[in-house]
Design a protein around this motif. Structure first.
Motif, PDB file in Angstrom:
ATOM      1  N   PRO A 170       0.857  -1.299  -0.034  1.00 48.23           N
ATOM      2  CA  PRO A 170       0.060   0.058   0.092  1.00 48.23           C
ATOM      3  C   PRO A 170       0.918   1.244  -0.006  1.00 48.23           C
ATOM      4  CG  PRO A 170      -0.855  -1.677   1.678  1.00 48.23           C
ATOM      5  CD  PRO A 170       0.640  -2.172   1.025  1.00 48.23           C
ATOM      6  N   PHE A 171       1.922   1.201   0.664  1.00 46.81           N
ATOM      7  CA  PHE A 171       2.857   2.329   0.503  1.00 46.81           C
ATOM      8  C   PHE A 171       3.655   2.709  -0.557  1.00 46.81           C
ATOM      9  CE2 PHE A 171       7.325   3.379   0.976  1.00 46.81           C
ATOM     10  CZ  PHE A 171       7.371   4.908   1.030  1.00 46.81           C
ATOM     11  N   LEU A 172       4.099   1.515  -1.465  1.00 45.61           N
ATOM     12  CA  LEU A 172       4.870   1.763  -2.665  1.00 45.61           C
ATOM     13  C   LEU A 172       3.853   2.046  -3.705  1.00 45.61           C
ATOM     14  CD1 LEU A 172       7.363  -1.237  -2.489  1.00 45.61           C
ATOM     15  CD2 LEU A 172       7.877   1.103  -2.132  1.00 45.61           C
ATOM     16  N   ASN A 173       2.644   1.213  -4.031  1.00 43.67           N
ATOM     17  CA  ASN A 173       1.797   1.114  -5.102  1.00 43.67           C
ATOM     18  C   ASN A 173       1.506   2.716  -5.691  1.00 43.67           C
ATOM     19  OD1 ASN A 173       1.619  -1.480  -5.320  1.00 43.67           O
ATOM     20  ND2 ASN A 173      -0.287  -1.733  -4.205  1.00 43.67           N
ATOM     21  N   PRO A 174       1.110   3.635  -4.970  1.00 43.24           N
ATOM     22  CA  PRO A 174       0.915   5.107  -5.464  1.00 43.24           C
ATOM     23  C   PRO A 174       1.866   5.716  -5.908  1.00 43.24           C
ATOM     24  CG  PRO A 174       0.510   5.100  -3.274  1.00 43.24           C
ATOM     25  CD  PRO A 174       0.682   3.632  -3.753  1.00 43.24           C
ATOM     26  N   LEU A 175       3.187   5.606  -5.620  1.00 42.63           N
ATOM     27  CA  LEU A 175       4.164   6.210  -5.804  1.00 42.63           C
ATOM     28  C   LEU A 175       4.886   6.341  -7.299  1.00 42.63           C
ATOM     29  CD1 LEU A 175       6.392   5.465  -2.493  1.00 42.63           C
ATOM     30  CD2 LEU A 175       5.159   7.519  -2.825  1.00 42.63           C
ATOM     31  N   PRO A 176       5.168   7.342  -7.692  1.00 45.32           N
ATOM     32  CA  PRO A 176       5.810   7.317  -8.954  1.00 45.32           C
ATOM     33  C   PRO A 176       7.052   6.583  -9.210  1.00 45.32           C
ATOM     34  CG  PRO A 176       6.494   9.581  -8.175  1.00 45.32           C
ATOM     35  CD  PRO A 176       5.479   8.807  -6.968  1.00 45.32           C
ATOM     36  N   ILE A 177       7.252   5.716 -10.137  1.00 44.97           N
ATOM     37  CA  ILE A 177       8.370   4.983 -10.560  1.00 44.97           C
ATOM     38  C   ILE A 177       9.648   5.426 -10.305  1.00 44.97           C
ATOM     39  CG2 ILE A 177       6.983   3.226 -12.040  1.00 44.97           C
ATOM     40  CD1 ILE A 177       8.594   4.610 -14.332  1.00 44.97           C
ATOM     41  N   GLN A 178       9.853   6.931 -10.552  1.00 41.52           N
ATOM     42  CA  GLN A 178      11.214   7.483 -10.133  1.00 41.52           C
ATOM     43  C   GLN A 178      11.652   7.208  -8.649  1.00 41.52           C
ATOM     44  OE1 GLN A 178       8.286   8.998 -11.711  1.00 41.52           O
ATOM     45  NE2 GLN A 178       8.837  11.046 -12.577  1.00 41.52           N
ATOM     46  N   LYS A 179      10.785   7.077  -7.818  1.00 41.18           N
ATOM     47  CA  LYS A 179      11.147   6.928  -6.511  1.00 41.18           C
ATOM     48  C   LYS A 179      12.089   5.507  -6.293  1.00 41.18           C
ATOM     49  CE  LYS A 179       8.811  10.244  -4.711  1.00 41.18           C
ATOM     50  NZ  LYS A 179       9.390  11.317  -3.687  1.00 41.18           N
ATOM     51  N   ILE A 180      11.878   4.488  -6.983  1.00 36.72           N
ATOM     52  CA  ILE A 180      12.673   3.314  -7.124  1.00 36.72           C
ATOM     53  C   ILE A 180      14.097   3.560  -7.110  1.00 36.72           C
ATOM     54  CG2 ILE A 180      13.360   1.125  -8.053  1.00 36.72           C
ATOM     55  CD1 ILE A 180      10.222   0.884  -9.212  1.00 36.72           C
ATOM     56  N   PRO A 181      14.937   3.243  -6.258  1.00 30.53           N
ATOM     57  CA  PRO A 181      16.299   3.465  -6.560  1.00 30.53           C
ATOM     58  C   PRO A 181      17.013   2.893  -7.555  1.00 30.53           C
ATOM     59  CG  PRO A 181      15.927   2.679  -4.128  1.00 30.53           C
ATOM     60  CD  PRO A 181      14.623   2.538  -4.835  1.00 30.53           C
ATOM     61  N   MET A 182      17.881   3.409  -8.148  1.00 30.52           N
ATOM     62  CA  MET A 182      18.764   2.928  -9.172  1.00 30.52           C
ATOM     63  C   MET A 182      17.823   2.754 -10.674  1.00 30.52           C
ATOM     64  SD  MET A 182      21.449   2.747  -7.850  1.00 30.52           S
ATOM     65  CE  MET A 182      22.686   2.246  -9.156  1.00 30.52           C
ATOM     66  N   LEU A 183      16.594   3.298 -10.575  1.00 33.92           N
ATOM     67  CA  LEU A 183      16.028   3.470 -11.880  1.00 33.92           C
ATOM     68  C   LEU A 183      16.177   4.844 -12.480  1.00 33.92           C
ATOM     69  CD1 LEU A 183      12.271   2.568 -12.457  1.00 33.92           C
ATOM     70  CD2 LEU A 183      13.074   4.419 -13.568  1.00 33.92           C
ATOM     71  N   GLY A 184      16.958   4.954 -13.527  1.00 31.25           N
ATOM     72  CA  GLY A 184      17.655   6.138 -14.066  1.00 31.25           C
ATOM     73  C   GLY A 184      16.411   6.643 -15.136  1.00 31.25           C
ATOM     74  N   ASP A 185      16.895   7.784 -15.598  1.00 25.49           N
ATOM     75  CA  ASP A 185      16.081   8.610 -16.520  1.00 25.49           C
ATOM     76  C   ASP A 185      15.796   7.860 -17.892  1.00 25.49           C
ATOM     77  OD1 ASP A 185      16.083  10.798 -14.850  1.00 25.49           O
ATOM     78  OD2 ASP A 185      17.770  11.744 -15.910  1.00 25.49           O
ATOM     79  N   PHE A 188      13.103   5.393 -17.218  1.00 24.38           N
ATOM     80  CA  PHE A 188      12.136   6.057 -16.732  1.00 24.38           C
ATOM     81  C   PHE A 188      11.233   6.675 -17.927  1.00 24.38           C
ATOM     82  CE2 PHE A 188      10.048  10.196 -16.384  1.00 24.38           C
ATOM     83  CZ  PHE A 188       8.838   9.935 -15.726  1.00 24.38           C
ATOM     84  N   GLN A 189      11.979   7.050 -19.056  1.00 23.50           N
ATOM     85  CA  GLN A 189      11.401   7.507 -20.256  1.00 23.50           C
ATOM     86  C   GLN A 189      10.841   6.227 -21.010  1.00 23.50           C
ATOM     87  OE1 GLN A 189      10.955  10.564 -21.016  1.00 23.50           O
ATOM     88  NE2 GLN A 189      11.991  11.743 -19.493  1.00 23.50           N
ATOM     89  N   LEU A 190      11.631   5.169 -20.952  1.00 22.79           N
ATOM     90  CA  LEU A 190      11.283   4.047 -21.745  1.00 22.79           C
ATOM     91  C   LEU A 190       9.793   3.475 -21.244  1.00 22.79           C
ATOM     92  CD1 LEU A 190      11.705   1.696 -23.753  1.00 22.79           C
ATOM     93  CD2 LEU A 190      12.838   0.607 -22.007  1.00 22.79           C
TER      94      LEU A 190
END
Length: 385
Positions: A170-185, A188-190
């Motif tokens: 429930p905490f993670l689900n609504p967050l934008p994917i940019q919040k995931i550590p090591m997920l770069g630009d 994210f764009q892809l």
């Protein structure tokens, strides 16, 4: 028994350090970074962030967004000393501490709940850090490193957060994917182009599809989106130096050969620094003549991990050392005065283009090996080996 992992992060660390020196800076928009027209923002205060200023942004552009901001070049030695101060407090109190960077720490408190309440204990520890160091700190307590790190980001500034196992999704689900550590630009764009913008959507993707899209990192990103992270908290040890030496097969006075070798040696050591997340403040150069006389010389420099600065320093030391014009048997290079740091800290001195160049080089080396990209001046030696 579930794990209890804490992530602690010193809020706007460089800015907070500067405000300890000069309290008049409190509440003002501040930019820490290079002061030249092509300088880069290494860190900024929350007051500056309200105007859209961000780390890695050119200072020139940041000042257009926030013209009233004050620019401070930064003092890495002072920041390092304050980081050591906090590290000492943590190591004295916590059973297992990992220093992830100059301002980030992980603590493994698994099993402590039978003696203390982990959240209460961590709250008291954070208050002790604030009281003794004068620096603001935020933390999050959860079941693994990924969730606790994301939690700290949501808790800032000067926040405290606990995410229990049943509340991870429930905490993670609504967050934008940019919040995931090591997920770069690039990733994210892809993902954004195909409509994947929040963590829940990403977590529900078939892992095989994600792996096909972005390679082997797809599995790790999928796990993090689902709150899965079995990585342990690694005990912290202070590394003192890294070094390398080269003994010539035949004693030599070939200056071109020696300088080519120096370039290659520095390049490999610098890549090792960046890979392991260190910066150096001192370069030590050693030469051994064919009669076994050995001489060393060192030079203190601003903290860095960039080849072009360290190569220049090593060359200067070699020129000062090699005065007898006798044949050389051995040369050695050592980087000391190491601190935890990254590209962000190198931005005190370097331009956006230079930082981007090293990031691109390191991505290629990480994927294809440390010899995949090299300076021409050092390539001749590498081919001979």
């Amino acid at each position: 028994m579930g794990r209890a992992i804490v992530h602690m992060d010193l809020d706007t660390f460089f800015v907070s350090c500067e405000r300890l020196i000069n309290p008049k800076l409190n509440g003002l928009p501040l930019i820490i970074g290079g002061s030249s027209d092509r300088g880069v923002v290494a860190s900024c205060s929350y007051e500056a962030r309200k105007f859209g200023v961000r780390s890695a942004m050119p200072v020139k552009y940041a000042l257009r967004l926030c013209p009233q901001a004050s620019i401070i070049k930064g003092d890495m030695e002072y920041y390092s000393n304050k980081s050591h101060e906090v590290t000492s407090i943590l190591k004295e109190a916590a059973p297992l501490v990992e220093k992830a960077s100059i301002d980030e720490f992980y603590l493994d408190l698994t099993g402590m709940d039978q003696f203390f309440g982990c959240y209460k204990w961590t709250s008291e520890l954070s208050e002790k850090i604030i009281r003794e160091s004068g620096l603001p700190i935020s933390f999050a307590l959860s079941v693994n490193k990924t969730v606790s790190k994301i939690g700290t980001g949501e808790a800032k500034p000067l926040g405290k957060f606990e995410i229990t196992e049943k509340n991870v999704k429930p905490f993670l689900n609504p967050l934008p994917i940019q919040k995931i550590p090591m997920l770069g630009d690039v990733t994210f764009q892809l993902l954004s182009r195909i409509g994947i913008r929040n963590i829940q959507t990403l977590s529900e993707m078939p892992v095989e599809v994600l792996q096909q899209m972005i390679g082997k990192n797809g599995v790790e990103i999928w796990k993090k989106a689902n709150g899965i992270d079995n990585n342990p908290v690694e005990p912290y040890t202070e590394r003192k130096s890294i070094s390398t030496e080269h003994t010539f097969e035949t004693d030599t006075t070939d200056i071109f050969l020696i300088k080519s070798l120096i370039t290659g040696m520095v390049e490999k050591l610098s890549y090792q620094l960046r890979t392991e997340g260190f910066l150096t403040s001192t370069v030590v150069f050693k030469i051994r003549y064919n009669n076994f006389d050995t001489e060393t010389k060192q030079l203190k420099i601003p903290y860095t991990s960039f080849d072009h600065i360290l190569t220049k320093t090593a060359m200067e030391l070699f020129e000062k050392l090699y005065t007898r014009r006798m044949r050389l048997r051995l040369i050695g290079i050592r980087f000391t005065g190491l601190v935890r740091g990254s590209y962000q800290i190198n931005m005190f001195e370097d331009t956006t283009e230079m930082v981007s160049l090293y990031q691109a080089i390191d991505r290629i080396k990480n994927r294809f090996g440390s010899d995949a990209v090299s300076r021409c001046s050092g390539a001749r030696i590498k081919q001979k080996k």
